[in-house]
Design an enzyme around this catalytic site. Structure first.
Site, PDB file in Angstrom:
ATOM      1  N   GLY A   1      23.811 -10.441  78.274  1.00  0.00           N
ATOM      2  CA  GLY A   1      23.250 -11.794  78.266  1.00  0.00           C
ATOM      3  C   GLY A   1      23.578 -12.528  76.972  1.00  0.00           C
ATOM      4  N   ASP A   2      23.600 -11.784  75.853  1.00  0.00           N
ATOM      5  CA  ASP A   2      23.932 -12.382  74.562  1.00  0.00           C
ATOM      6  C   ASP A   2      25.402 -12.802  74.536  1.00  0.00           C
ATOM      7  OD1 ASP A   2      21.318 -11.644  73.818  1.00  0.00           O
ATOM      8  OD2 ASP A   2      22.020  -9.664  73.222  1.00  0.00           O
TER       9      ASP A   2
ATOM     10  N   SER B   1      21.169 -16.815  84.199  1.00  0.00           N
ATOM     11  CA  SER B   1      21.906 -15.593  84.538  1.00  0.00           C
ATOM     12  C   SER B   1      21.193 -14.881  85.689  1.00  0.00           C
ATOM     13  CB  SER B   1      22.022 -14.686  83.311  1.00  0.00           C
ATOM     14  OG  SER B   1      20.755 -14.454  82.743  1.00  0.00           O
ATOM     15  N   MET B   2      22.012 -14.298  86.594  1.00  0.00           N
ATOM     16  CA  MET B   2      21.450 -13.676  87.804  1.00  0.00           C
ATOM     17  C   MET B   2      22.056 -12.297  88.065  1.00  0.00           C
ATOM     18  SD  MET B   2      21.403 -17.084  90.247  1.00  0.00           S
ATOM     19  CE  MET B   2      23.182 -17.248  90.196  1.00  0.00           C
TER      20      MET B   2
END
Length: 318
Positions: A260-261, A229-230
């Protein structure tokens, strides 16, 4: 989207859960009296969030990890509301509270994270027994989040090894030494952000191509998928033969809690549904976009998630 077979139940493991307390303070200032507009408490911790998102998407989920007895009501309520099977090992004392100060006036978020509890050797043995028991009903295991103080950083390696030996599918989402020590267990999927991947590989990754090359080194060692992820730059979804960059459109961010989860949950949902890596990239990104538009770890209705998939731009990285 095809529905997974009933046997494919998912368990998430959260060693260091937290109550996420979001407080809104316009024009928040340090060293001053600040007045709270509103606050919201959510049962959280990375694996709890993943379980919550997957349950909202219609999957059967079990949860375990360590939970303090004295303030567990919020967690119990969440699990009951979402039909999540609770197998947490209960510890004396309280689960930690993480405070997120949202300042919409200045567009800033300040995090204040408490340390977690310190489980004993007996607690860890109890968790091992629970994870072993869950292998009877669960085929997928998601290990998420930090390792509590006092526990060895190779705890993930210890817990994942026996699961892999039984042919279970394992996802690991953590960082730093916990990730470094967890990699030898060969989880099927990891989801570091760019900085976490750089840290674990001890190298700077200046381009998407460099990230893909670095991820492929991990894939050669036995990890099937690497998702990186970015933030606003989207995410990279990489396996042995393909790599895709998924770019979401600009969205209004109400809270970054659980984004993110949500990406982990969306990736798992896609893989469980038998979707291609490209399709998993759009679903995972849509889950993440959905979480960003909610206060606390929540998703909008699944119809909206599927509509968001069409807004994600996906390009192959060669």
């Amino acid at each position: 989207m095809t529905h997974p077979p009933k046997a494919q139940r998912i368990a998430t493991v959260t060693l260091n859960p937290a109550i996420d307390q979001t407080v809104s303070i316009p024009n928040f200032r340090a060293d001053a009296v600040n007045r709270v507009d509103w606050k919201q408490d959510d049962a959280g911790g990375k694996g709890v969030n993943v379980a919550s998102f997957l349950a909202e998407a219609g999957h059967k989920v079990s949860v375990t990890g360590f939970l303090g007895r004295e303030n567990s009501a919020l967690f119990k309520t969440l699990f009951h509301q979402k039909g999540i099977d609770d197998h947490f090992v209960n510890l004396p004392g309280e689960t930690r509270v993480n405070i997120k100060i949202v300042d919409e006036a200045q567009g800033q978020v300040t995090d204040i994270n408490y340390p977690g509890q310190s489980p004993t050797h007996q607690d860890v043995d109890g968790l091992r027994n629970v994870v072993h028991a869950l292998t009877g009903s669960c085929d997928w295991f998601v290990f998420s989040g930090s390792v509590p103080a006092g526990l060895s950083n190779d705890i993930y390696d210890e817990l994942i090894g026996p699961l892999k030996a039984q042919g279970k599918t394992v996802i690991l989402d953590t960082s730093g030494d916990a990730l470094r020590f967890g990699l030898p267990a060969k989880p099927d999927l990891i989801k570091p952000n760019r900085v976490e991947l750089e840290e674990v590989l001890n190298t700077r990754l200046e381009s998407h191509g460099a990230i893909v090359t670095a991820a492929r080194e991990l894939i050669e060692s036995g990890i099937r998928y690497v998702v990186v992820s970015m933030g606003s730059e989207g995410a990279l979804f990489i396996d042995r033969t393909q790599a895709f960059h998924a770019q979401p459109p600009a969205v209004e961010i109400k809270s970054t809690v659980g984004a993110g989860d949500a990406m982990v949950a969306g990736t798992v949902a896609g893989l469980l549904g038998g979707e291609s890596l490209r399709a998993c990239a759009t679903l995972a990104t849509a889950f993440s976009m959905g979480a960003l538009g909610q206060i606390g770890p929540r998703l909008p209705p699944m119809e909206q998630i599927h509509a968001m998939r069409h807004l994600v731009t996906v390009q192959e990285v060669r």
